[in-house]
Scaffold this active site. Sequence first.
Site, mmCIF file in Angstrom:
data_model
loop_
_atom_site.group_PDB
_atom_site.id
_atom_site.type_symbol
_atom_site.label_atom_id
_atom_site.label_comp_id
_atom_site.label_asym_id
_atom_site.label_seq_id
_atom_site.Cartn_x
_atom_site.Cartn_y
_atom_site.Cartn_z
ATOM 1 N N LYS A 133 0.787 -0.900 -0.053
ATOM 2 C CA LYS A 133 -0.267 0.117 -0.096
ATOM 3 C C LYS A 133 0.897 1.281 -0.093
ATOM 4 C CE LYS A 133 -3.975 1.765 2.236
ATOM 5 N NZ LYS A 133 -3.694 3.341 2.341
ATOM 6 N N ASP A 135 2.468 4.802 0.108
ATOM 7 C CA ASP A 135 2.012 6.020 0.706
ATOM 8 C C ASP A 135 2.156 7.496 -0.019
ATOM 9 O OD1 ASP A 135 0.795 7.523 2.818
ATOM 10 O OD2 ASP A 135 2.584 7.140 4.168
ATOM 11 N N LYS A 343 -3.300 -2.444 7.722
ATOM 12 C CA LYS A 343 -2.313 -1.223 8.175
ATOM 13 C C LYS A 343 -1.428 -1.642 9.238
ATOM 14 C CE LYS A 343 -3.162 2.896 7.042
ATOM 15 N NZ LYS A 343 -4.410 3.563 7.120
ATOM 16 N N CYS A 460 37.805 14.076 30.709
ATOM 17 C CA CYS A 460 36.305 14.106 31.115
ATOM 18 C C CYS A 460 35.918 12.752 31.471
ATOM 19 C CB CYS A 460 35.509 14.542 30.018
ATOM 20 S SG CYS A 460 33.721 14.708 30.048
HETATM 21 S S1 IVH Z 1 -6.841 -0.168 -4.328
HETATM 22 C C1 IVH Z 1 -11.015 0.150 -4.867
HETATM 23 N N1 IVH Z 1 -4.057 -0.768 -4.113
HETATM 24 O O1 IVH Z 1 -4.774 3.710 -0.562
HETATM 25 C C2 IVH Z 1 -9.573 0.236 -5.027
HETATM 26 N N2 IVH Z 1 -4.834 1.339 -3.316
HETATM 27 O O2 IVH Z 1 -6.629 3.918 1.804
HETATM 28 C C3 IVH Z 1 -8.929 1.163 -3.844
HETATM 29 N N3 IVH Z 1 -3.342 2.726 -2.305
HETATM 30 O O3 IVH Z 1 -6.630 5.927 -1.934
HETATM 31 C C4 IVH Z 1 -7.644 1.405 -4.131
HETATM 32 N N4 IVH Z 1 -1.480 1.537 -2.766
HETATM 33 O O4 IVH Z 1 -4.518 5.766 -2.676
HETATM 34 C C5 IVH Z 1 -5.013 0.311 -3.937
HETATM 35 N N5 IVH Z 1 -1.824 -1.070 -4.122
HETATM 36 C C6 IVH Z 1 -2.852 -0.212 -3.823
HETATM 37 C C7 IVH Z 1 -2.858 0.803 -3.200
HETATM 38 C C8 IVH Z 1 -3.728 1.755 -2.724
HETATM 39 C C9 IVH Z 1 -1.823 2.628 -2.253
HETATM 40 C C10 IVH Z 1 -3.900 4.021 -1.622
HETATM 41 C C11 IVH Z 1 -4.985 4.419 -2.557
HETATM 42 C C12 IVH Z 1 -6.061 4.553 -1.796
HETATM 43 C C13 IVH Z 1 -5.933 4.472 -0.492
HETATM 44 C C14 IVH Z 1 -6.901 3.857 0.190
#
Ligand code: IVH
Length: 707
Positions: A133, A135, A343, A460
Amino acid sequence: MSDAKQPAQSQNAESAEDLEAIRKRIEALRRAIEYHNYRYYVLDDPVIPDSVYDALFRELVELEEKYPQFKTPDSPTQRVGGRPREEFPKVRHPKPMLSLANAFSAEELWAWYRRLLKLVPPGTSLAFVVEPKIDGLTIVLHYRNGRFVLGATRGDGIEGEDVTPNLRTIKQIPLRIPVPTQDGKLPDVEVPSYLVVRGEAYVRRADFEKFNEEQRRIGGRTFANPRNFAAGSIRQLDPNVTAQRPLRVWIYFLVLAEGLKRPITSHWEALQYLKTLGFPINPHNKRFEDFAQVVDYCVKEGPELRRRLDYDIDGLVIKVDNMDLWDQLGYVGKDPRWAIAYKFSSEEAVTILLDIEVHVGRTGVLTPVAVLKPVEIGGVIVSRATLHNEDYIIEKDIRIGDHVIVRRAGEVIPQVVRPLPELRTGDERIWRMPKRCPVCGAEVIRPEGEVAYYCPNSSCPAQLIRSVQWFASKQAMDIEGLGIKVAEQLVQEGLVKDLADIYYLRKEDLVRLPGWGEKKAENLLRAIEESKQRPLWRLITGLGIKFVGQVTAQILARRYKSIDALARATEAELAAIEGIGPKIAQSIVVWFRQEQNKKVLEKLRRAGVRMAEEQEEEEGAKPLAGLTFVITGALSSMTREEAKNLIESLGGRVTNSVSRKTDYLIVGENPGSKLQKAQALGVPTLSEEEFFRLIEERKRALEARSS
Ligand code: IVH
């Protein structure tokens, strides 16, 4: 004469064929450049030198300049920006840009899975794709007939901002698809008439640091973290600014593909397809058919992956692979049921900076340390964090009493990232490095060009404690039982006033210390005694000469073989050694020049600490020293292994093959090809008997020499 010019002019104007050839050349250049962009920016695997790339690029620029009729907005030359804009036009997304529900533990992942099972027809086999995911900032890219026509931010999910000119500047985003995969050749892949993909724009941590550092230097604007930097760089009215920023992207979602003969029904397949089109697809994406493995991967490998990557991820995204199920599963508000974000536990927390202490290190460096209101970060209670140096505190305007963001990433020392000035009450206090060492009271100094303050007093106590700890550490003299606590005690009780005092400790003094008994004292004294025979490099390391760590110490020991020889070395001589720069050379010379250090060395010598490498003469005292043997065939009085041991115990060497460097070949029964080789090279051979005679002769010669 005017007639004579005619043909030349018509040549300038170029025939239709010429123009066609130029158009083709332009097209070929574009493809080649797109291909090399892809190799360079997406695969990180360029196949031509930059200079060749530059030449291709220049040629394209020149041709487009000369023949503006062939200029197109999707040419690689058009990634340069454009005119600044007043504001971003709004774009309506073709479908809502959904967000994700979160899970914070294995239990929550399992709960999500159980809910899925209830919603799909019984017996449905579920597969999952797990992705980092990222950032960063969501971007939505539109392609019509293979051309990048529109790029938007996510906005509220329904409407985003049109940032097309900005996105055009990101080299990882293809302006045309498919991207050539071999020199100028297009892959055999179907291109949708209308394609919309979603991904994340981000910045690598190192690029972010570099940018901030440069901004600090020129007094420009810095960003709090890579995410803000990425977002700020894309939401820029002037695309020329975006073009200067080290933005990167990962594409992770196929929003829409119109006009494909065969629709895509698996997310994994969609990712592979987008990859063939030339989009950057994260190589750490994984597909699983077993949910237990998904959970295992998230919990066990996730945090490790987070540490390993050179960009920030804040979790993993788990998606149901089978896209046919997506509609059946539906949505809860803005979150699809078919995906979830796992997360990671936060690496940052907010707490209060109660005070700033100053620690004095072994080299006298003063380090400000934050005393924090204890706070939990990733399962660990943090109450101390580094503040690096005074400049850091000034630059970030960190004040005592501030609410601060503290970060603890993996195993690294927690650090204060920044204050939250918006939470100030007015009672916060500005802090500056004290003028005097908090331990010995000596006036501190800040050498030119350095960020650190030093306590210049080599006696020291704080420095001495650290020096003793370092001297005794595993990296140096390896004295078991002499850690920081004992070092503190010995220095504070006045038993150790310099490093050499370690070797003059007496049992009767030790047993009187609080918490000590016979046994503990004896153990420490034994460990100290043993350390006297450590190799020279350990002693050199232990002395704590600035910039001289284990590696440098080993180079020095190998080269000088004794402390005395090293002490005599000049700066120029030292600096000429491979692996030793002028800074280290100077530091060594300065160290040996100091009276205090000379005294310590003398005391160490008197205590019997080894000050030289194992003597060369000792090696020389062995009868076979300096000789190399090879053995062939079977020996009658001993095995080959025994012969090897014998030779080595007498100072010789045994190798496996004959070369010019071989001194003797020992020949037993049924010798092999080594014998011929020895004869060919003129290497002398010995029978077993002759070999023993050689040993006797050399022993006698040695005795004669020493008497
Ligand atoms: S999928 C329905 N895949 O995370 C599909 N999101 O908290 C939704 N993000 O707004 C998104 N890496 O900006 C997806 N491999 C990934 C991701 C990802 C980062 C972000 C994305 C989204 C946020 C959601």
